[in-house]
Design a protein around this motif. Sequence first.
Motif, PDB file in Angstrom:
ATOM      1  N   LEU A 110     -23.087 -13.604  24.229  1.00 39.86           N
ATOM      2  CA  LEU A 110     -23.609 -12.470  25.004  1.00 39.86           C
ATOM      3  C   LEU A 110     -24.470 -11.565  24.117  1.00 39.86           C
ATOM      4  N   HIS A 111     -23.992 -11.346  22.891  1.00 40.50           N
ATOM      5  CA  HIS A 111     -24.716 -10.479  21.955  1.00 40.50           C
ATOM      6  C   HIS A 111     -26.109 -11.056  21.647  1.00 40.50           C
ATOM      7  N   GLU A 112     -26.123 -12.294  21.179  1.00 39.15           N
ATOM      8  CA  GLU A 112     -27.414 -12.899  20.821  1.00 39.15           C
ATOM      9  C   GLU A 112     -28.272 -13.094  22.077  1.00 39.15           C
ATOM     10  N   HIS A 143     -33.401  -3.282  19.111  1.00 40.52           N
ATOM     11  CA  HIS A 143     -32.972  -4.648  19.374  1.00 40.52           C
ATOM     12  C   HIS A 143     -31.458  -4.699  19.502  1.00 40.52           C
ATOM     13  N   GLU A 144     -30.804  -4.019  18.569  1.00 47.55           N
ATOM     14  CA  GLU A 144     -29.346  -4.021  18.565  1.00 47.55           C
ATOM     15  C   GLU A 144     -28.802  -3.285  19.788  1.00 47.55           C
ATOM     16  N   SER A 145     -29.522  -2.304  20.263  1.00 50.73           N
ATOM     17  CA  SER A 145     -29.052  -1.602  21.462  1.00 50.73           C
ATOM     18  C   SER A 145     -28.985  -2.571  22.635  1.00 50.73           C
ATOM     19  N   GLN A 146     -29.899  -3.519  22.684  1.00 50.42           N
ATOM     20  CA  GLN A 146     -29.929  -4.470  23.790  1.00 50.42           C
ATOM     21  C   GLN A 146     -28.840  -5.528  23.673  1.00 50.42           C
ATOM     22  N   SER A 147     -28.608  -6.006  22.433  1.00 55.61           N
ATOM     23  CA  SER A 147     -27.563  -7.014  22.251  1.00 55.61           C
ATOM     24  C   SER A 147     -26.189  -6.402  22.492  1.00 55.61           C
ATOM     25  N   ARG A 148     -25.987  -5.196  22.028  1.00 58.44           N
ATOM     26  CA  ARG A 148     -24.666  -4.581  22.172  1.00 58.44           C
ATOM     27  C   ARG A 148     -24.451  -4.054  23.584  1.00 58.44           C
ATOM     28  N   SER A 156     -29.226   0.097  11.284  1.00 59.55           N
ATOM     29  CA  SER A 156     -29.774  -0.137  12.627  1.00 59.55           C
ATOM     30  C   SER A 156     -28.706  -0.604  13.619  1.00 59.55           C
ATOM     31  N   TYR A 157     -27.633  -1.245  13.133  1.00 57.17           N
ATOM     32  CA  TYR A 157     -26.560  -1.653  14.044  1.00 57.17           C
ATOM     33  C   TYR A 157     -25.927  -0.440  14.727  1.00 57.17           C
ATOM     34  N   ALA A 158     -25.615   0.576  13.913  1.00 58.29           N
ATOM     35  CA  ALA A 158     -24.963   1.758  14.489  1.00 58.29           C
ATOM     36  C   ALA A 158     -25.962   2.589  15.295  1.00 58.29           C
ATOM     37  N   GLY A 187     -28.461 -11.058  24.405  1.00 56.47           N
ATOM     38  CA  GLY A 187     -29.090  -9.744  24.609  1.00 56.47           C
ATOM     39  C   GLY A 187     -30.340  -9.595  23.766  1.00 56.47           C
ATOM     40  N   HIS A 188     -30.267 -10.064  22.519  1.00 58.00           N
ATOM     41  CA  HIS A 188     -31.464 -10.065  21.667  1.00 58.00           C
ATOM     42  C   HIS A 188     -32.541 -10.958  22.275  1.00 58.00           C
ATOM     43  N   ALA A 189     -32.108 -12.140  22.707  1.00 55.08           N
ATOM     44  CA  ALA A 189     -33.072 -13.140  23.194  1.00 55.08           C
ATOM     45  C   ALA A 189     -33.801 -12.663  24.446  1.00 55.08           C
TER      46      ALA A 189
HETATM   47 ZN    ZN Z   1     -27.399  -8.192  16.719  1.00 57.24          ZN
END
Ligand code: ZN
Length: 516
Positions: free
Chosen positions: A277-279, A307-312, A432-434, A281-283
Amino acid sequence: MIEATNTLGSNYDRLMEKGKKIMVLESIVSIILWDMETKMPPKGINLRSQQLAFLKQIEHKTTTDPEIGTLLEKIKGHSDYDALNELQKRNVYLIKKKYDEMTKLPEELVVETARQRVITVDAWKKAKAAKDFFMFKPELEKLVDLKKEAAEILMKVKGTATPYDALIDIFEPHMTAEMITRIFDELKKGLVSIIKKCETTPKQPDTSILKRKVPVDIQREIANSLARFIEYDVESKEAGGRIDETEHPFTTGYYDDVRITTHYYENNFTSSLFSTLHEGGHATYDQNINPEWMYQLIGDGCSYGFHESQSRFIENFVGRSREFWTHYLPKLKKLTGDIFSDVDLDTFVHAINQVKPSKIRIEADEVTYGLHIIIRFEIERELITGKITVADLPRIWNQKYKKYLDVNIENDSEGVMQDTHWAEGYFGYFPSYALGNIYSGQILAALEKDIPDWNVQIAKGNFHNVKQWLIENVHQYGKLYSAADLIKKIAGEEINVKHYLDYLNEKYSKLYGYQR
Ligand code: ZN
Protein backbone atom coordinates in the motif's frame (compact mmCIF):
# COMPACT_ATOMS: atom_id res chain seq x y z
CA MET A 1 26.19 23.89 -34.23
CA ILE A 2 23.23 25.37 -36.03
CA GLU A 3 21.45 27.94 -33.93
CA ALA A 4 17.76 28.06 -34.91
CA THR A 5 16.67 31.62 -34.32
CA ASN A 6 17.21 33.91 -31.42
CA THR A 7 13.59 34.25 -30.49
CA LEU A 8 12.56 33.51 -26.93
CA GLY A 9 10.22 30.70 -27.98
CA SER A 10 12.77 28.73 -29.96
CA ASN A 11 15.37 29.11 -27.24
CA TYR A 12 12.85 27.82 -24.74
CA ASP A 13 12.03 24.84 -26.96
CA ARG A 14 15.71 24.08 -27.37
CA LEU A 15 16.15 24.24 -23.60
CA MET A 16 13.25 21.81 -23.17
CA GLU A 17 14.96 19.37 -25.59
CA LYS A 18 17.96 19.48 -23.29
CA GLY A 19 15.69 18.99 -20.28
CA LYS A 20 14.13 15.94 -21.91
CA LYS A 21 17.54 14.31 -22.23
CA ILE A 22 18.13 14.84 -18.52
CA MET A 23 14.77 13.31 -17.56
CA VAL A 24 15.27 10.29 -19.86
CA LEU A 25 18.76 9.71 -18.50
CA GLU A 26 17.50 9.84 -14.92
CA SER A 27 14.90 7.21 -15.80
CA ILE A 28 17.65 4.97 -17.22
CA VAL A 29 19.66 5.27 -14.02
CA SER A 30 16.60 4.38 -11.96
CA ILE A 31 15.86 1.26 -14.03
CA ILE A 32 19.45 0.06 -13.74
CA LEU A 33 19.30 0.57 -9.96
CA TRP A 34 16.00 -1.33 -9.88
CA ASP A 35 17.63 -4.21 -11.73
CA MET A 36 20.52 -4.17 -9.26
CA GLU A 37 18.09 -4.80 -6.39
CA THR A 38 15.74 -7.26 -8.08
CA LYS A 39 17.35 -9.38 -10.79
CA MET A 40 21.11 -8.82 -11.00
CA PRO A 41 23.21 -11.87 -10.08
CA PRO A 42 25.63 -11.18 -7.18
CA LYS A 43 28.71 -11.35 -9.36
CA GLY A 44 27.48 -8.44 -11.47
CA ILE A 45 28.28 -5.87 -8.81
CA ASN A 46 31.60 -4.58 -10.15
CA LEU A 47 30.31 -4.27 -13.71
CA ARG A 48 27.23 -2.47 -12.36
CA SER A 49 29.45 -0.06 -10.47
CA GLN A 50 31.22 0.80 -13.76
CA GLN A 51 27.91 1.11 -15.63
CA LEU A 52 26.49 3.47 -13.04
CA ALA A 53 29.62 5.58 -12.84
CA PHE A 54 29.59 5.94 -16.64
CA LEU A 55 25.90 6.85 -16.70
CA LYS A 56 26.48 9.41 -13.97
CA GLN A 57 29.28 10.87 -16.08
CA ILE A 58 26.97 11.19 -19.08
CA GLU A 59 24.27 12.67 -16.86
CA HIS A 60 26.73 15.19 -15.48
CA LYS A 61 27.88 16.16 -18.99
CA THR A 62 24.26 16.44 -20.16
CA THR A 63 23.20 18.58 -17.22
CA THR A 64 26.23 20.87 -17.48
CA ASP A 65 26.16 21.21 -21.28
CA PRO A 66 27.47 24.77 -21.88
CA GLU A 67 24.65 25.31 -24.40
CA ILE A 68 22.20 25.10 -21.48
CA GLY A 69 24.09 27.99 -19.86
CA THR A 70 23.93 30.03 -23.06
CA LEU A 71 20.22 29.31 -23.55
CA LEU A 72 19.44 30.22 -19.94
CA GLU A 73 21.24 33.53 -20.34
CA LYS A 74 19.38 34.32 -23.56
CA ILE A 75 16.02 33.36 -22.06
CA LYS A 76 16.44 35.07 -18.71
CA GLY A 77 17.92 38.17 -20.36
CA HIS A 78 15.23 38.45 -23.04
CA SER A 79 13.03 41.54 -22.84
CA ASP A 80 9.91 39.37 -23.20
CA TYR A 81 10.92 36.92 -20.45
CA ASP A 82 7.96 38.01 -18.32
CA ALA A 83 5.63 36.93 -21.11
CA LEU A 84 6.49 33.29 -20.46
CA ASN A 85 3.72 31.50 -18.59
CA GLU A 86 3.94 30.03 -15.10
CA LEU A 87 4.81 26.53 -16.33
CA GLN A 88 7.56 27.78 -18.61
CA LYS A 89 9.09 29.94 -15.93
CA ARG A 90 9.07 27.04 -13.48
CA ASN A 91 10.77 24.79 -16.05
CA VAL A 92 13.42 27.45 -16.62
CA TYR A 93 13.90 27.83 -12.86
CA LEU A 94 14.25 24.08 -12.29
CA ILE A 95 16.66 23.50 -15.14
CA LYS A 96 18.73 26.49 -14.04
CA LYS A 97 18.88 25.19 -10.47
CA LYS A 98 20.16 21.83 -11.71
CA TYR A 99 22.61 23.45 -14.10
CA ASP A 100 24.00 25.85 -11.51
CA GLU A 101 24.49 23.08 -8.97
CA MET A 102 25.94 20.51 -11.33
CA THR A 103 28.34 22.91 -13.04
CA LYS A 104 29.85 23.67 -9.65
CA LEU A 105 30.25 19.98 -8.75
CA PRO A 106 33.46 18.61 -10.34
CA GLU A 107 32.81 15.69 -12.68
CA GLU A 108 35.38 13.53 -10.85
CA LEU A 109 33.50 14.07 -7.58
CA VAL A 110 30.19 13.02 -9.13
CA VAL A 111 31.67 9.93 -10.79
CA GLU A 112 33.67 8.95 -7.71
CA THR A 113 30.56 9.31 -5.53
CA ALA A 114 28.53 7.07 -7.85
CA ARG A 115 31.27 4.43 -7.79
CA GLN A 116 31.71 4.65 -4.03
CA ARG A 117 27.95 4.42 -3.50
CA VAL A 118 27.75 1.00 -5.13
CA ILE A 119 30.71 -0.24 -3.08
CA THR A 120 29.30 1.17 0.17
CA VAL A 121 25.87 -0.40 -0.40
CA ASP A 122 27.57 -3.73 -1.07
CA ALA A 123 29.68 -3.41 2.11
CA TRP A 124 26.57 -2.45 4.07
CA LYS A 125 24.71 -5.57 2.93
CA LYS A 126 27.59 -7.84 3.90
CA ALA A 127 28.21 -6.04 7.20
CA LYS A 128 24.52 -6.14 8.08
CA ALA A 129 24.36 -9.89 7.43
CA ALA A 130 27.47 -10.37 9.57
CA LYS A 131 26.27 -7.92 12.26
CA ASP A 132 29.67 -6.25 11.97
CA PHE A 133 29.74 -2.45 11.70
CA PHE A 134 33.51 -2.46 11.18
CA MET A 135 33.09 -4.10 7.77
CA PHE A 136 30.91 -1.14 6.79
CA LYS A 137 32.78 1.68 8.53
CA PRO A 138 35.72 2.30 6.11
CA GLU A 139 33.45 2.47 3.04
CA LEU A 140 30.90 4.68 4.79
CA GLU A 141 33.70 7.02 5.87
CA LYS A 142 34.79 7.44 2.24
CA LEU A 143 31.21 8.13 1.15
CA VAL A 144 30.59 10.62 3.96
CA ASP A 145 33.77 12.51 3.00
CA LEU A 146 32.59 12.72 -0.62
CA LYS A 147 29.14 13.89 0.49
CA LYS A 148 30.62 16.53 2.78
CA GLU A 149 32.76 17.80 -0.08
CA ALA A 150 29.68 18.07 -2.29
CA ALA A 151 27.66 19.69 0.50
CA GLU A 152 30.30 22.42 0.98
CA ILE A 153 30.13 23.25 -2.73
CA LEU A 154 26.32 23.08 -2.91
CA MET A 155 25.98 25.31 0.15
CA LYS A 156 27.60 28.15 -1.79
CA VAL A 157 25.54 27.59 -4.97
CA LYS A 158 22.24 27.27 -3.13
CA GLY A 159 23.07 29.98 -0.62
CA THR A 160 22.11 27.82 2.35
CA ALA A 161 23.37 28.55 5.88
CA THR A 162 25.05 25.17 6.38
CA PRO A 163 26.31 22.23 4.31
CA TYR A 164 23.63 20.00 5.85
CA ASP A 165 20.92 22.44 4.69
CA ALA A 166 22.31 22.07 1.17
CA LEU A 167 21.74 18.31 1.41
CA ILE A 168 18.23 18.68 2.85
CA ASP A 169 17.45 20.97 -0.11
CA ILE A 170 18.02 18.04 -2.51
CA PHE A 171 15.02 16.22 -1.01
CA GLU A 172 12.92 19.05 0.42
CA PRO A 173 13.83 22.27 -1.41
CA HIS A 174 14.06 25.37 0.80
CA MET A 175 13.61 23.40 4.03
CA THR A 176 16.31 24.00 6.65
CA ALA A 177 17.58 22.11 9.70
CA GLU A 178 16.46 25.03 11.85
CA MET A 179 12.87 24.84 10.57
CA ILE A 180 12.88 21.05 10.90
CA THR A 181 14.12 21.29 14.48
CA ARG A 182 11.24 23.61 15.34
CA ILE A 183 8.66 21.39 13.61
CA PHE A 184 10.09 18.19 15.10
CA ASP A 185 10.12 19.61 18.64
CA GLU A 186 6.38 20.12 18.42
CA LEU A 187 5.90 16.74 16.79
CA LYS A 188 7.97 14.99 19.45
CA LYS A 189 5.94 16.52 22.28
CA GLY A 190 2.67 15.38 20.72
CA LEU A 191 3.92 11.88 19.92
CA VAL A 192 5.41 11.25 23.36
CA SER A 193 2.12 12.24 24.99
CA ILE A 194 0.09 9.85 22.77
CA ILE A 195 2.57 7.00 23.33
CA LYS A 196 2.27 7.44 27.12
CA LYS A 197 -1.52 7.35 26.98
CA CYS A 198 -1.54 4.24 24.79
CA GLU A 199 0.96 2.45 26.98
CA THR A 200 -0.85 3.12 30.23
CA THR A 201 -4.46 2.28 29.34
CA PRO A 202 -5.71 -1.21 30.22
CA LYS A 203 -7.11 -1.83 26.73
CA GLN A 204 -4.21 -3.45 24.86
CA PRO A 205 -4.26 -5.22 21.48
CA ASP A 206 -3.66 -8.93 20.87
CA THR A 207 -1.07 -8.96 18.11
CA SER A 208 -0.45 -12.72 18.11
CA ILE A 209 -2.88 -13.09 15.19
CA LEU A 210 -0.47 -11.15 12.98
CA LYS A 211 2.18 -13.84 13.42
CA ARG A 212 -0.01 -16.52 11.88
CA LYS A 213 1.70 -18.18 8.94
CA VAL A 214 0.47 -16.97 5.54
CA PRO A 215 2.07 -18.76 2.56
CA VAL A 216 3.99 -16.45 0.24
CA ASP A 217 1.81 -17.39 -2.77
CA ILE A 218 -1.24 -16.12 -0.92
CA GLN A 219 0.61 -12.96 0.10
CA ARG A 220 1.32 -12.31 -3.59
CA GLU A 221 -2.40 -12.57 -4.29
CA ILE A 222 -3.08 -10.16 -1.43
CA ALA A 223 -0.56 -7.68 -2.87
CA ASN A 224 -2.23 -7.89 -6.29
CA SER A 225 -5.68 -7.36 -4.82
CA LEU A 226 -4.45 -4.30 -2.90
CA ALA A 227 -2.95 -2.90 -6.09
CA ARG A 228 -6.36 -3.36 -7.70
CA PHE A 229 -8.04 -1.56 -4.77
CA ILE A 230 -5.85 1.53 -5.15
CA GLU A 231 -6.16 1.34 -8.94
CA TYR A 232 -2.46 0.70 -9.49
CA ASP A 233 -2.44 -1.52 -12.56
CA VAL A 234 0.11 -4.36 -12.41
CA GLU A 235 -1.91 -6.98 -14.27
CA SER A 236 -3.60 -5.76 -17.45
CA LYS A 237 -2.13 -5.53 -20.94
CA GLU A 238 -1.90 -1.77 -20.51
CA ALA A 239 -0.26 -2.03 -17.07
CA GLY A 240 2.17 0.74 -16.13
CA GLY A 241 3.29 -0.96 -12.95
CA ARG A 242 4.65 -4.20 -11.53
CA ILE A 243 5.49 -5.74 -8.17
CA ASP A 244 8.82 -7.46 -7.54
CA GLU A 245 10.62 -8.71 -4.46
CA THR A 246 13.58 -7.08 -2.74
CA GLU A 247 15.15 -6.98 0.71
CA HIS A 248 13.74 -3.48 1.26
CA PRO A 249 10.60 -2.26 -0.48
CA PHE A 250 10.89 0.74 -2.80
CA THR A 251 9.28 2.47 -5.78
CA THR A 252 11.02 3.59 -8.92
CA GLY A 253 10.06 4.77 -12.36
CA TYR A 254 8.55 7.48 -14.46
CA TYR A 255 4.95 8.04 -15.70
CA ASP A 256 4.10 4.89 -17.73
CA ASP A 257 6.64 2.60 -16.08
CA VAL A 258 6.50 2.87 -12.31
CA ARG A 259 7.49 -0.25 -10.35
CA ILE A 260 7.20 -1.19 -6.72
CA THR A 261 8.88 -3.91 -4.68
CA THR A 262 7.98 -5.70 -1.49
CA HIS A 263 9.29 -8.42 0.82
CA TYR A 264 7.15 -11.40 1.81
CA TYR A 265 7.65 -12.86 5.30
CA GLU A 266 5.65 -16.02 6.02
CA ASN A 267 5.25 -15.17 9.71
CA ASN A 268 4.59 -11.46 9.22
CA PHE A 269 2.15 -11.05 6.36
CA THR A 270 1.23 -7.46 7.22
CA SER A 271 4.79 -6.40 6.38
CA SER A 272 4.22 -6.94 2.64
CA LEU A 273 0.59 -5.88 2.91
CA PHE A 274 1.39 -2.41 4.24
CA SER A 275 4.53 -1.97 2.18
CA THR A 276 2.50 -2.69 -0.96
CA LEU A 277 0.00 0.00 0.00
CA HIS A 278 2.84 2.36 0.90
CA GLU A 279 4.82 1.90 -2.31
CA GLY A 280 1.55 1.84 -4.25
CA GLY A 281 0.95 5.33 -2.88
CA HIS A 282 4.28 6.48 -4.27
CA ALA A 283 3.58 4.78 -7.59
CA THR A 284 0.14 6.30 -8.12
CA TYR A 285 1.65 9.74 -7.47
CA ASP A 286 4.34 9.21 -10.13
CA GLN A 287 1.80 7.90 -12.62
CA ASN A 288 -0.64 10.75 -12.24
CA ILE A 289 1.40 13.87 -12.72
CA ASN A 290 -0.02 15.94 -15.59
CA PRO A 291 0.73 13.73 -18.64
CA GLU A 292 1.44 16.79 -20.80
CA TRP A 293 4.49 17.46 -18.67
CA MET A 294 6.25 14.18 -19.39
CA TYR A 295 9.94 14.90 -20.19
CA GLN A 296 9.69 18.38 -18.66
CA LEU A 297 11.34 19.28 -15.37
CA ILE A 298 7.94 20.07 -13.82
CA GLY A 299 6.77 16.53 -14.61
CA ASP A 300 8.16 15.06 -11.41
CA GLY A 301 7.14 14.68 -7.74
CA CYS A 302 6.98 17.95 -5.78
CA SER A 303 9.42 16.88 -3.06
CA TYR A 304 10.36 13.76 -1.13
CA GLY A 305 8.21 14.95 1.75
CA PHE A 306 5.20 15.29 -0.56
CA HIS A 307 5.92 11.89 -2.04
CA GLU A 308 5.95 10.41 1.42
CA SER A 309 2.70 12.16 2.26
CA GLN A 310 1.06 10.20 -0.54
CA SER A 311 2.52 6.82 0.38
CA ARG A 312 1.69 7.22 4.05
CA PHE A 313 -1.77 8.52 3.26
CA ILE A 314 -2.61 5.25 1.53
CA GLU A 315 -0.68 3.02 3.92
CA ASN A 316 -1.98 4.54 7.15
CA PHE A 317 -4.95 6.86 6.72
CA VAL A 318 -6.59 4.37 4.38
CA GLY A 319 -4.84 1.03 4.94
CA ARG A 320 -4.84 1.04 8.73
CA SER A 321 -8.33 2.48 9.10
CA ARG A 322 -11.32 0.65 10.53
CA GLU A 323 -13.23 1.57 7.37
CA PHE A 324 -10.77 -0.08 5.01
CA TRP A 325 -10.83 -3.28 7.04
CA THR A 326 -14.62 -3.26 7.16
CA HIS A 327 -14.32 -3.76 3.43
CA TYR A 328 -11.13 -5.80 3.23
CA LEU A 329 -11.19 -8.23 6.19
CA PRO A 330 -13.85 -10.44 4.55
CA LYS A 331 -11.72 -10.42 1.39
CA LEU A 332 -8.60 -11.32 3.38
CA LYS A 333 -10.48 -14.18 5.03
CA LYS A 334 -11.53 -15.49 1.63
CA LEU A 335 -7.98 -15.30 0.25
CA THR A 336 -6.42 -16.99 3.29
CA GLY A 337 -8.78 -19.92 3.77
CA ASP A 338 -9.38 -20.57 7.47
CA ILE A 339 -6.28 -18.76 8.82
CA PHE A 340 -8.24 -15.76 10.12
CA SER A 341 -11.76 -17.18 10.24
CA ASP A 342 -12.00 -16.61 14.03
CA VAL A 343 -10.75 -12.99 13.95
CA ASP A 344 -13.21 -10.11 14.34
CA LEU A 345 -12.87 -6.59 12.97
CA ASP A 346 -12.11 -4.82 16.26
CA THR A 347 -9.40 -7.29 17.25
CA PHE A 348 -7.78 -7.05 13.84
CA VAL A 349 -7.88 -3.25 13.57
CA HIS A 350 -6.42 -2.79 17.05
CA ALA A 351 -3.68 -5.36 16.33
CA ILE A 352 -2.49 -3.58 13.17
CA ASN A 353 -2.47 -0.31 15.08
CA GLN A 354 -0.52 -1.38 18.12
CA VAL A 355 1.57 1.47 19.54
CA LYS A 356 4.80 0.02 20.85
CA PRO A 357 8.29 1.52 20.89
CA SER A 358 10.55 -0.73 18.82
CA LYS A 359 13.98 -0.94 17.25
CA ILE A 360 13.20 -1.07 13.54
CA ARG A 361 11.92 2.02 11.71
CA ILE A 362 10.14 0.26 8.86
CA GLU A 363 8.22 -1.93 11.32
CA ALA A 364 7.30 0.97 13.59
CA ASP A 365 3.70 2.01 14.16
CA GLU A 366 2.36 5.37 13.06
CA VAL A 367 2.88 7.01 16.44
CA THR A 368 6.41 5.91 17.36
CA TYR A 369 7.56 6.22 13.73
CA GLY A 370 8.25 9.93 14.05
CA LEU A 371 10.71 9.33 16.89
CA HIS A 372 12.78 7.01 14.65
CA ILE A 373 13.04 9.86 12.16
CA ILE A 374 13.90 12.48 14.76
CA ILE A 375 16.78 10.29 15.97
CA ARG A 376 18.18 9.96 12.43
CA PHE A 377 17.79 13.69 11.78
CA GLU A 378 19.68 14.61 14.93
CA ILE A 379 22.48 12.16 14.15
CA GLU A 380 23.04 13.05 10.50
CA ARG A 381 22.96 16.76 11.24
CA GLU A 382 25.89 16.27 13.67
CA LEU A 383 27.66 13.93 11.26
CA ILE A 384 27.63 16.34 8.33
CA THR A 385 28.53 19.26 10.61
CA GLY A 386 31.52 17.20 11.80
CA LYS A 387 30.55 17.20 15.46
CA ILE A 388 30.54 13.41 15.37
CA THR A 389 32.33 10.89 13.14
CA VAL A 390 31.31 7.65 11.46
CA ALA A 391 33.06 5.76 14.27
CA ASP A 392 30.70 7.39 16.81
CA LEU A 393 27.54 6.30 15.01
CA PRO A 394 26.76 2.97 16.76
CA ARG A 395 27.25 4.40 20.25
CA ILE A 396 25.19 7.54 19.67
CA TRP A 397 22.50 5.58 17.85
CA ASN A 398 22.10 3.15 20.75
CA GLN A 399 22.05 5.98 23.32
CA LYS A 400 19.30 7.82 21.48
CA TYR A 401 17.19 4.68 21.04
CA LYS A 402 17.43 4.11 24.78
CA LYS A 403 16.56 7.73 25.54
CA TYR A 404 13.69 8.29 23.05
CA LEU A 405 12.18 4.83 22.68
CA ASP A 406 13.53 3.03 25.73
CA VAL A 407 14.75 0.04 23.72
CA ASN A 408 18.12 -1.71 23.98
CA ILE A 409 19.91 -2.19 20.67
CA GLU A 410 21.71 -5.54 20.85
CA ASN A 411 23.72 -5.33 17.64
CA ASP A 412 24.34 -2.81 14.85
CA SER A 413 22.26 -4.70 12.30
CA GLU A 414 19.14 -3.89 14.30
CA GLY A 415 20.69 -0.51 15.11
CA VAL A 416 22.61 1.91 12.96
CA MET A 417 22.85 -0.47 9.97
CA GLN A 418 19.12 -1.19 9.66
CA ASP A 419 18.48 1.35 6.88
CA THR A 420 20.04 1.61 3.42
CA HIS A 421 19.88 5.43 3.16
CA TRP A 422 23.26 6.39 4.57
CA ALA A 423 24.96 3.56 2.66
CA GLU A 424 23.52 5.13 -0.49
CA GLY A 425 24.73 8.57 0.49
CA TYR A 426 21.23 9.89 1.15
CA PHE A 427 21.96 12.35 3.94
CA GLY A 428 19.16 14.87 4.40
CA TYR A 429 16.57 12.35 3.21
CA PHE A 430 15.18 11.07 6.54
CA PRO A 431 13.42 14.28 7.64
CA SER A 432 11.17 14.05 4.58
CA TYR A 433 9.46 10.96 6.03
CA ALA A 434 8.19 12.88 9.04
CA LEU A 435 7.46 16.00 6.97
CA GLY A 436 5.37 13.73 4.76
CA ASN A 437 3.31 12.60 7.75
CA ILE A 438 2.73 16.21 8.70
CA TYR A 439 1.70 17.19 5.15
CA SER A 440 -0.61 14.18 4.99
CA GLY A 441 -2.42 15.39 8.13
CA GLN A 442 -3.10 18.71 6.41
CA ILE A 443 -4.09 16.96 3.19
CA LEU A 444 -6.57 14.80 5.12
CA ALA A 445 -8.14 17.87 6.71
CA ALA A 446 -8.60 19.39 3.23
CA LEU A 447 -10.01 16.15 1.78
CA GLU A 448 -12.54 15.89 4.62
CA LYS A 449 -13.91 19.30 3.69
CA ASP A 450 -14.46 18.25 0.06
CA ILE A 451 -15.55 14.64 0.63
CA PRO A 452 -16.99 14.47 4.16
CA ASP A 453 -18.03 10.81 3.76
CA TRP A 454 -14.74 9.67 2.26
CA ASN A 455 -14.25 6.97 4.89
CA VAL A 456 -17.78 5.66 4.38
CA GLN A 457 -16.86 5.25 0.72
CA ILE A 458 -13.70 3.36 1.71
CA ALA A 459 -15.78 1.05 3.94
CA LYS A 460 -17.85 0.26 0.85
CA GLY A 461 -14.68 -0.65 -1.02
CA ASN A 462 -14.65 2.49 -3.13
CA PHE A 463 -11.28 4.22 -3.26
CA HIS A 464 -11.91 5.89 -6.60
CA ASN A 465 -13.18 9.26 -5.39
CA VAL A 466 -10.40 9.65 -2.85
CA LYS A 467 -7.85 8.80 -5.50
CA GLN A 468 -9.35 11.30 -7.94
CA TRP A 469 -9.22 13.96 -5.23
CA LEU A 470 -5.55 13.21 -4.60
CA ILE A 471 -4.79 13.37 -8.32
CA GLU A 472 -6.64 16.65 -8.69
CA ASN A 473 -5.23 18.32 -5.59
CA VAL A 474 -1.76 16.84 -5.29
CA HIS A 475 -0.45 14.50 -8.00
CA GLN A 476 -1.26 16.42 -11.15
CA TYR A 477 0.73 19.49 -10.07
CA GLY A 478 4.06 17.64 -10.12
CA LYS A 479 6.87 20.08 -9.48
CA LEU A 480 4.97 23.15 -10.66
CA TYR A 481 5.01 24.51 -7.11
CA SER A 482 7.51 24.26 -4.29
CA ALA A 483 6.41 22.11 -1.35
CA ALA A 484 5.80 25.23 0.73
CA ASP A 485 3.54 26.69 -1.99
CA LEU A 486 1.72 23.42 -2.70
CA ILE A 487 0.80 22.81 0.94
CA LYS A 488 -0.48 26.40 1.12
CA LYS A 489 -2.56 25.81 -2.00
CA ILE A 490 -4.04 22.58 -0.60
CA ALA A 491 -4.42 23.46 3.06
CA GLY A 492 -4.56 27.25 3.00
CA GLU A 493 -1.67 27.45 5.47
CA GLU A 494 1.99 26.64 5.94
CA ILE A 495 3.26 23.31 7.21
CA ASN A 496 1.43 22.69 10.50
CA VAL A 497 1.89 19.72 12.84
CA LYS A 498 -1.50 20.18 14.48
CA HIS A 499 -3.61 18.29 11.94
CA TYR A 500 -1.43 15.19 12.02
CA LEU A 501 -1.45 15.12 15.83
CA ASP A 502 -5.25 15.65 15.80
CA TYR A 503 -5.66 12.71 13.46
CA LEU A 504 -3.49 10.48 15.68
CA ASN A 505 -5.26 11.57 18.88
CA GLU A 506 -8.69 11.01 17.40
CA LYS A 507 -7.78 7.56 16.08
CA TYR A 508 -5.79 6.23 19.03
CA SER A 509 -8.06 7.55 21.78
CA LYS A 510 -10.80 5.46 20.17
CA LEU A 511 -8.62 2.39 19.67
CA TYR A 512 -7.12 2.44 23.15
CA GLY A 513 -10.11 3.93 24.92
CA TYR A 514 -8.37 6.88 26.54
CA GLN A 515 -9.59 10.43 27.14
CA ARG A 516 -8.20 12.98 24.67
ZN1 ZN B 1 8.05 5.92 1.21
